[in-house]
Motif scaffolding. Structure first.
Motif, PDB file in Angstrom:
ATOM      1  N   SER A 190      -2.615  -1.836  -4.955  1.00  0.00           N
ATOM      2  CA  SER A 190      -3.540  -2.042  -3.840  1.00  0.00           C
ATOM      3  C   SER A 190      -4.223  -3.398  -3.936  1.00  0.00           C
ATOM      4  N   TRP A 198      -4.222   1.497  -7.753  1.00  0.00           N
ATOM      5  CA  TRP A 198      -5.177   0.415  -7.542  1.00  0.00           C
ATOM      6  C   TRP A 198      -4.611  -0.955  -7.909  1.00  0.00           C
ATOM      7  N   PHE A 206       0.834  -1.214   0.000  1.00  0.00           N
ATOM      8  CA  PHE A 206       0.000   0.000   0.000  1.00  0.00           C
ATOM      9  C   PHE A 206       0.867   1.261   0.000  1.00  0.00           C
TER      10      PHE A 206
END
Length: 500
Positions: free
Chosen positions: A464, A461, A382
Motif C-alpha cells: 500500500s 501495508w 492496492f
C-alpha cells in the motif's frame, strides 16, 4: 564571421549524433569550405545502396533481431540471478540484504554504462560498440560465474552490467537510422518490449536453473544468450550515417573534411552526457517530474524481485520454481501494455497528424497511454496488497501484478516519447540520459530494503505504501497533458514550437 560557441557545439554534434539527415548534404563544420562541401556531397545519399534507409526488408529485419537480442540478453541478465538469494546467503555467509547486491549493482551499472557507450557510438559508430561491449560483458559474466568470492561476484556483475548497458541506449539510434519515421512503429515496439520481457522471464528461467543446477548456471545461461547475440551482430551492419558517409566518401575518392578536434568532442561529451542531464533533472519541471514518476514505478517493479518469492513462499507455500512462474504475469502485463501503446498511436495520435499538417504534432498527444496507465499502477498495487492472503487464491495477486506491469509499460513508453518530442536538438540525449540515471539509480536501491519493509509492515501495508506513491505521482501525465504547452514555454532549453 567567427562561429559562435553554440554553432560550434552544433557543428561538432552534427558529426557525432545519430539523427543524420537523409539528404546528400554533409554536416557543416567550422573551417570547412563550400568547395569541400560540394566535393563530399557529389553522390546522391538518398539513392545510395549503403544508406540504411534503402536496405531491403531482410537486412532491416536482421538489424531489429540484433538489437532485440542484445536488449533481451542485457535485461534477462538483470533478474535471472534473483532466485539465487538464499544460495548466496548459504554459500558465502552473507546477510539477506547483502545477498541482493549482485542484482542491485547490475541495475546501477545499467544507468551508468550509457554515459560512456552512447557518446562513443557517435564517434566510432554503432557497430564497434555493439560487438565490443557485448563481448566484454560476456567475459565479465564468465568471470562472475567462476568467482570464488562474493566480493568478486559483485564487482564482476557490476562490470558486466556496465558493458551490456550501451546496447539499450544506442538501439533507438539504430532504429532511427534504419527506418524512416513512417515505418518505425513496429521495430520500435519490438525493441521497447524486449527490455521489459527480460526482467519478467529472467526469474522464471533463473528459478529452474538455480533449483536444478545452482546459481553459477545462471551466468552460463546469460552467456548462451550472449553468444546468440554475437552471432546476430556478426551478420549486422553499421547504421550510423556520418560514419557510413565518410566511408563512402573515401571509397569514391572524395575530399574528406577535417574531423572535429578531440577537445571539442570531450567538451561535448561532458556537456551532453554528464553536466546537462543533471542540470535538467534539477531545473526542468518536465524532466524532473517525469524522471521522478518513472523512477519510482521502475523501482517498485524491481522491488518485486525480492518481494514475490518472499510473499508467495510465506503466504502460499510456493517453492522456488512456482514463485518464479509468478513473474510470467509481468510478461503478460508488458505485452498488454505494448498493445495499448500501439492502439493509442493508431487511434489517437495519428489522427492528429492531418490537423497539424506541416507542423509537429504537440508532444502532449503522446501521453494518452500514460493517462490510462497511471490509473492502472495504484489499482494493481492496492489489489496486490490486500489479496495476497491465505484465504484468497494466489491467482488474484498474480493478476494484480499483471495490471501493474501493464500500467508501468504504458507510462514508461509514453513519457519517453513525450520527452523525445518535447526537447529538440542536443537536449534530447541529455533528457533521456537524465531519465536513465534516475530510473536505474532508484531501481538499484529499492530491492536493498524491500525484504525489511515487507517483513516489518506486512504485505498489505508495504504494498500500500508503494500504492500511495503511485497515487501521489498519478497527476503528473495529466498535468503535462493540460499545461504542457505553457511549461514548454518556460523551459530554458530548445523545445517544441509554441504554436503546436
Amino acid at each position: 564571421m567567427e562561429p559562435t560557441k553554440g554553432d560550434q557545439e552544433a557543428n561538432v554534434q552534427s558529426d557525432m549524433d545519430g539523427s543524420s539527415s537523409s539528404s546528400a548534404k554533409v554536416e557543416t563544420r567550422p573551417g570547412l569550405s563550400t568547395e569541400k562541401l560540394h566535393d563530399i556531397g557529389a553522390w546522391h545519399w538518398d539513392d545510395d545502396p549503403n544508406n540504411p534507409y534503402n536496405w531491403n526488408t531482410r537486412r532491416k529485419a536482421l538489424q531489429v533481431l540484433m538489437i532485440a537480442s542484445a536488449a533481451f540478453t542485457t535485461s534477462v541478465g538483470l533478474s535471472i540471478l534473483s532466485p539465487a538469494h538464499s544460495e548466496f546467503m548459504e554459500e558465502f555467509g552473507v546477510s539477506s540484504t547483502v545477498a541482493i547486491l549482485p542484482l542491485s549493482l547490475y541495475v546501477l551499472a545499467l544507468g551508468l554504462g550509457p554515459v560512456v557507450g552512447g557518446p562513443l557510438s557517435e564517434t566510432v559508430g554503432r557497430y564497434p560498440v555493439y560487438i565490443g561491449t557485448i563481448s566484454l560483458g560476456t567475459l565479465f559474466t564468465l568471470g562472475a560465474g567462476l568467482s570464488p568470492t562474493f566480493a568478486g561476484l559483485c564487482v564482476l556483475r557490476f562490470l558486466a552490467g556496465f558493458c551490456y548497458a550501451p546496447s539499450l541506449s544506442i538501439a533507438a539510434g539504430t532504429i532511427n537510422e534504419t527506418f524512416r519515421p513512417v515505418n518505425r512503429a513496429i521495430p520500435s515496439t519490438i525493441f521497447i518490449l524486449t527490455p521489459f520481457l527480460g526482467p519478467g522471464l529472467g526469474p522464471v528461467i533463473g528459478s529452474f536453473v538455480v533449483n536444478r543446477k545452482g546459481w553459477r548456471w545462471t551466468q552460463w545461461t546469460i552467456i548462451f544468450f550472449a553468444i546468440f547475440t554475437l552471432l546476430t551482430i556478426a551478420i549486422a551492419r553499421e547504421t550510423f550515417h556520418p560514419v557510413i558517409k565518410r566511408r563512402r566518401a573515401k571509397e569514391l575518392g572524395e575530399n574528406l573534411p577535417a574531423s572535429p578536434p578531440l577537445s571539442a568532442k570531450v567538451r561535448l561529451f561532458v556537456t551532453i552526457a554528464l553536466l546537462r542531464p543533471i542540470h535538467m533533472l534539477l531545473t526542468e519541471p518536465i524532466v524532473t517530474f517525469i524522471c521522478l514518476y518513472v523512477a519510482c514505478e521502475f523501482a517498485t517493479l524491481f522491488s518485486f524481485f525480492a518481494a514475490i518469492p518472499l510473499i508467495f513462499h510465506g503466504v502460499y507455500g510456493f517453492g522456488i520454481e512456482d514463485s518464479g512462474l509468478v513473474f510470467l504475469s509481468i510478461v503478460v502485463g508488458c505485452l498488454l501494455g505494448a498493445v495499448t501503446v500501439l492502439l493509442c498511436d493508431i487511434l489517437l495520435y495519428r489522427r492528429q497528424i492531418p490537423k497539424h499538417a506541416g507542423r509537429q504534432v504537440p508532444p502532449e498527444y503522446r501521453l494518452y497511454p500514460a493517462l490510462v496507465g497511471s490509473v492502472g499502477l495504484p489499482i494493481g498495487l492496492f489489489w496486490f496488497a490486500w489479496t495476497a492472503r491465505r484465504d484468497i487464491s494466489w491467482a488474484s495477486p498474480t493478476v494484480a501484478i499483471m495490471v501493474f506491469a501493464w500500467g508501468n509499460l504504458c507510462v514508461f513508453v509514453s513519457t519517453a516519447q513525450y520527452l523525445v518530442d518535447t526537447y529538440h536538438g542536443l537536449t534530447v540525449a541529455s533528457a533521456m540520459s537524465a531519465n536513465g540515471l534516475a530510473r536505474y539509480g532508484l531501481a538499484a536501491a529499492f530491492p536493498l530494503f524491500t525484504i525489511q519493509m515487507y517483513t516489518r509492515l506486512g504485505t498489505g501495508w508495504a504494498s500500500s505504501l508503494l500504492g500511495f506513491i503511485a497515487i501521489a505521482l498519478l497527476p503528473v501525465p495529466w498535468i503535462f497533458f493540460k499545461a504542457g504547452k505553457k511549461l514548454r514555454g518556460l523551459s530554458k532549453y530548445e523545445t517544441a514550437e509554441q504554436h503546436s
